[in-house]
Scaffold this motif. Structure first.
Motif, PDB file in Angstrom:
ATOM      1  N   GLN A 125      45.337 -26.290 -30.872  1.00 29.99           N
ATOM      2  CA  GLN A 125      44.454 -26.233 -29.707  1.00 29.99           C
ATOM      3  C   GLN A 125      45.251 -25.952 -28.437  1.00 29.99           C
ATOM      4  O   GLN A 125      44.837 -25.161 -27.590  1.00 29.99           O
ATOM      5  CB  GLN A 125      43.673 -27.540 -29.579  1.00 29.99           C
ATOM      6  CG  GLN A 125      42.605 -27.641 -30.664  1.00 29.99           C
ATOM      7  CD  GLN A 125      41.990 -29.016 -30.770  1.00 29.99           C
ATOM      8  OE1 GLN A 125      42.560 -29.998 -30.294  1.00 29.99           O
ATOM      9  NE2 GLN A 125      40.842 -29.099 -31.416  1.00 29.99           N
ATOM     10  N   ASP A 126      46.437 -26.595 -28.310  1.00 29.12           N
ATOM     11  CA  ASP A 126      47.274 -26.335 -27.133  1.00 29.12           C
ATOM     12  C   ASP A 126      47.670 -24.863 -27.084  1.00 29.12           C
ATOM     13  O   ASP A 126      47.642 -24.224 -26.032  1.00 29.12           O
ATOM     14  CB  ASP A 126      48.549 -27.184 -27.183  1.00 29.12           C
ATOM     15  CG  ASP A 126      48.241 -28.664 -26.991  1.00 29.12           C
ATOM     16  OD1 ASP A 126      47.110 -28.968 -26.562  1.00 29.12           O
ATOM     17  OD2 ASP A 126      49.118 -29.488 -27.285  1.00 29.12           O
ATOM     18  N   MET A 127      48.053 -24.340 -28.265  1.00 32.19           N
ATOM     19  CA  MET A 127      48.528 -22.956 -28.323  1.00 32.19           C
ATOM     20  C   MET A 127      47.404 -21.967 -28.014  1.00 32.19           C
ATOM     21  O   MET A 127      47.653 -20.881 -27.499  1.00 32.19           O
ATOM     22  CB  MET A 127      49.129 -22.649 -29.703  1.00 32.19           C
ATOM     23  CG  MET A 127      50.511 -23.228 -29.934  1.00 32.19           C
ATOM     24  SD  MET A 127      51.794 -22.495 -28.895  1.00 32.19           S
ATOM     25  CE  MET A 127      51.985 -20.893 -29.662  1.00 32.19           C
ATOM     26  N   GLN A 128      46.155 -22.360 -28.328  1.00 30.31           N
ATOM     27  CA  GLN A 128      45.029 -21.474 -28.011  1.00 30.31           C
ATOM     28  C   GLN A 128      44.941 -21.257 -26.505  1.00 30.31           C
ATOM     29  O   GLN A 128      44.810 -20.131 -26.028  1.00 30.31           O
ATOM     30  CB  GLN A 128      43.718 -22.077 -28.518  1.00 30.31           C
ATOM     31  CG  GLN A 128      43.589 -21.996 -30.030  1.00 30.31           C
ATOM     32  CD  GLN A 128      42.359 -22.735 -30.535  1.00 30.31           C
ATOM     33  OE1 GLN A 128      41.471 -23.065 -29.775  1.00 30.31           O
ATOM     34  NE2 GLN A 128      42.335 -22.995 -31.832  1.00 30.31           N
ATOM     35  N   TYR A 129      45.052 -22.346 -25.728  1.00 28.83           N
ATOM     36  CA  TYR A 129      45.022 -22.211 -24.266  1.00 28.83           C
ATOM     37  C   TYR A 129      46.224 -21.405 -23.787  1.00 28.83           C
ATOM     38  O   TYR A 129      46.138 -20.579 -22.881  1.00 28.83           O
ATOM     39  CB  TYR A 129      44.991 -23.592 -23.612  1.00 28.83           C
ATOM     40  CG  TYR A 129      43.685 -24.298 -23.854  1.00 28.83           C
ATOM     41  CD1 TYR A 129      42.511 -23.822 -23.252  1.00 28.83           C
ATOM     42  CD2 TYR A 129      43.600 -25.390 -24.692  1.00 28.83           C
ATOM     43  CE1 TYR A 129      41.300 -24.438 -23.486  1.00 28.83           C
ATOM     44  CE2 TYR A 129      42.390 -26.020 -24.936  1.00 28.83           C
ATOM     45  CZ  TYR A 129      41.242 -25.541 -24.334  1.00 28.83           C
ATOM     46  OH  TYR A 129      40.030 -26.142 -24.575  1.00 28.83           O
ATOM     47  N   GLU A 130      47.365 -21.684 -24.431  1.00 27.33           N
ATOM     48  CA  GLU A 130      48.606 -20.989 -24.100  1.00 27.33           C
ATOM     49  C   GLU A 130      48.440 -19.476 -24.276  1.00 27.33           C
ATOM     50  O   GLU A 130      48.844 -18.686 -23.428  1.00 27.33           O
ATOM     51  CB  GLU A 130      49.694 -21.502 -25.051  1.00 27.33           C
ATOM     52  CG  GLU A 130      51.065 -21.228 -24.591  1.00 27.33           C
ATOM     53  CD  GLU A 130      51.571 -22.344 -23.686  1.00 27.33           C
ATOM     54  OE1 GLU A 130      52.765 -22.543 -23.701  1.00 27.33           O
ATOM     55  OE2 GLU A 130      50.775 -22.991 -22.980  1.00 27.33           O
ATOM     56  N   LEU A 131      47.814 -19.095 -25.382  1.00 25.27           N
ATOM     57  CA  LEU A 131      47.636 -17.667 -25.670  1.00 25.27           C
ATOM     58  C   LEU A 131      46.687 -17.010 -24.662  1.00 25.27           C
ATOM     59  O   LEU A 131      46.921 -15.885 -24.222  1.00 25.27           O
ATOM     60  CB  LEU A 131      47.102 -17.476 -27.094  1.00 25.27           C
ATOM     61  CG  LEU A 131      48.142 -17.623 -28.198  1.00 25.27           C
ATOM     62  CD1 LEU A 131      47.477 -17.652 -29.565  1.00 25.27           C
ATOM     63  CD2 LEU A 131      49.154 -16.484 -28.146  1.00 25.27           C
TER      64      LEU A 131
END
Lengths: 273, 357
Positions: free
Chosen positions: B172-178
């Protein structure tokens, strides 16, 4: 995975190793460090410095190195080809490749002797075709040929193992980032399979360095390798102490090679076993 | 409208007898975050690999910026890929990994050093230059893989399930990051996933695929609220899919009951499928419902209760913040606007057939 049972499962091999590996090893060390009367001496170890022994060691190292390099040059492309084949073809090609390995080592070497002889099969064919005869029997060339023929599989297998373990996407990533075929090989594929290469080099170089059968059969007793010298001390001169001393020196070489290869191959990735 | 950056024209690809993609047509606009979404084996990864150049189509053309790149090898394409299992070069340091593409392009050392710094800052891993990939966590390795790709300033970044190997929180963190990366870099992202939530969260456009065919192309809202067929409805979120007959415009019959709806133009007495999202099913007193039934299961899910209600011979899936105990008699009503009507597939094959936009 340590449990009570695994200890018992290791028992048969422990007994075997003690009787046939560890005890003989200590016997060789013992004989190597005493003279005929049983008193301690460095003589047998230092005997490696005698000119005839140094010469034999030198020839052994040179021929083994040449054989190792030839094996590497033959094995790497072969391993790459094997790794790219599908499973079905793969097993057939692997079969062709390992079939000679099932033959006894002595027989294979004897076969080469017959093939290479002055009036042997190869020369009969050459003379039938009115071509000049091939006179490599009893020369260093024949010994190197025998070494390459016998030890090639030990170079191919570790390299093959290293190549098939490569993640295809790592190769794709190199291509994706702009590397052409050659650059992908030199910058990514070869460095990542280096542990397999080192393992292969060790597994060819050490047996080649210590062989005496190949040099006996294909060198015609004219070219003495260090293995021949040691063999003669045991069988002809009956000087077990000198033979053991020289063997101990050779063991030192082997231990050094193994340490070197373990430095390059920290994770044991390239190993055959 | 921005131009077509990538245009896939009549792409067919098969492995042996197995047809993976059958006459696929798809274009991707500049600066779009497009997600190829579908179950495993639907052809989404193959589509990505065709764009990346790791596979060649049997038939068809791939156009990049109007130029045919179908037969160009990967190293000649102005796009970069982020692989599922990172595919970092384990024999190199992080800095060497990131510099790999730039060194091949003979960039100056100063330029490369600047780029490494910039890329590591962008993925929040400053100071990791001299670490080896093996000493990093999965999430960190994937950030490095992204950094390694973007320093080459590709026109398009291809991402092949890049978050698949990460745990839920990190994902989920990486989704925002992307999403942040995409907005900062202003390049086109083509993203492959089988995770519908990931697709809904990040995408501008979602392409739902199944068995080598495109099922639906649309914004996340379109795909969720107006699925074009039962496959899409079922794959994107949970839903109640019920056999129905369209009696006339704005009137549909299912489970032996007539329901008001808002759809028109299906003709009279046409068999259709009805999709109702679990959160759109309203439970009420039995006498107030269009249909009555009995609660058979209740599970507490945190935000809501998930209940199953047996009504009219169909097990309804219901999401509600109000709990109704097992055994309670309830009425079911649905806002006409929330009844989604879909054409029935004409045959088994048709279920996966290409749908015109």
């Amino acid at each position: 995975m340590k449990n009570k049972h695994s200890k018992w499962l290791a028992m048969p091999f422990t007994v075997w190793a003690t009787i046939f590996i560890i005890i003989p090893l200590f016997m060789i060390l013992y004989y190597g460090f005493v003279n005929g009367e049983g008193t301690f001496t460095w003589e047998n170890i230092l005997a490696i410095g005698e000119p005839e022994h140094l010469k034999a060691l030198g020839i052994s190292i040179v021929l083994s190195l040449i054989a190792t390099v030839i094996c590497l040059v033959l094995a790497y492309p072969l391993a790459m080809i094997l790794s790219r084949l599908g499973i079905n073809q793969n097993s057939f090609i692997v079969l062709i490749f390992i079939l000679p390995m099932w033959m006894n080592f002595l027989l294979r070497t004897l076969a080469w002797q017959t093939l290479l002889e002055k009036t042997g099969v190869i020369n009969s064919i050459l003379s039938f075709l009115h071509l000049p005869a091939l006179n490599i029997i009893n020369t260093p060339y024949a010994i190197v040929l025998g070494m390459v023929y016998n030890f090639l599989p030990f170079m191919v297998l570790p390299i093959y193992n290293a190549i098939i373990k490569l993640d295809k996407d790592v190769i794709n990533a190199a291509r994706d980032l702009g590397a052409n075929g050659a650059q992908t090989f030199t910058k990514v594929i070869f460095p990542l399979t280096l542990p397999g290469v080192i393992s292969g080099i060790t597994m060819v170089f050490i047996p080649a360095l210590t062989t005496f059968v190949i040099s006996n059969l294909l060198g015609g007793g004219k070219i003495l390798l260090i293995g021949n010298v040691i063999e003669q001390e045991f069988t002809q001169a009956s000087n077990w102490n000198l033979g053991s001393g020289l063997s101990t020196v050779m063991m030192l070489f082997i231990v050094i090679s193994m340490i070197l290869s373990s430095i390059f191959d920290k994770d044991g990735e390239g190993g055959m076993f | 409208m921005p131009n077509k950056l990538i245009d896939l024209v009549n792409i067919t690809k098969s492995y042996g007898d197995h047809v993976v993609l059958d006459d696929l047509n798809l274009y991707i606009r500049e600066n779009e975050f497009l997600t190829l979404l579908g179950p495993s084996g639907c052809g989404k990864t193959t589509t990505l690999r065709l764009i990346g150049g790791f596979e060649q189509p049997d038939v068809g053309q791939i156009m990049l910026d109007g130029k045919d790149i179908t037969n160009l090898p990967p190293n000649k394409r102005q796009l970069n890929t982020v692989f599922q299992k990172y595919a970092l070069f384990t024999h190199m340091t992080i800095a060497e990994n990131i510099a790999f593409g730039l060194k091949l392009k003979d960039k100056s050392k100063a330029y490369i050093d600047d780029k490494i710094k910039y890329a590591l800052k962008l993925v929040n891993l400053d100071g990791y230059e001299n670490r080896k990939p093996d000493s990093l966590s999965g999430g960190q390795q994937q950030r490095i893989a992204i950094a390694r790709a973007i320093v080459n300033e590709p026109k398009i970044l291809l991402l092949d399930e890049p978050l698949g190997a990460l745990d839920l929180k990190l994902r989920q963190d990486m989704q925002y990051e992307l999403i942040r990366l995409k907005n900062e870099l202003g390049i086109t992202f083509i993203y492959v996933t089988h995770d519908q939530e990931e697709a809904l969260t990040m995408s501008d456009t979602i392409v739902v695929m199944n068995q080598g065919y495109i099922q639906q192309i649309g914004t996340p809202e379109d795909i969720y609220n107006e699925p074009e067929n039962a496959f899409v409805a079922d794959f994107i979120g949970e839903s109640n899919i019920i056999d129905a007959v369209m009696l006339e415009d704005r009137l549909v019959s299912f489970l032996d009951t007539k329901w008001q709806c808002v759809d028109e133009g299906f003709g009279n007495n046409t068999p259709v499928d009805v999709v109702i999202r679990p959160e759109d099913v309203v439970l009420c007193k039995p006498e107030e419902g269009t249909i009555t039934g009995e609660v058979t299961h209740v599970i507490f899910k945190g935000v809501h209760y998930e209940m199953e209600v047996m009504a009219g011979g169909y097990e309804w899936l219901v999401h509600s913040t109000v709990m109704h105990p097992v055994g309670e008699k309830v009425g079911i009503s649905v806002d006409p606007f929330n009844i989604q009507i879909m054409h029935k597939p004409e045959s088994e094959d048709e279920e996966v057939a290409y749908i015109e936009e």
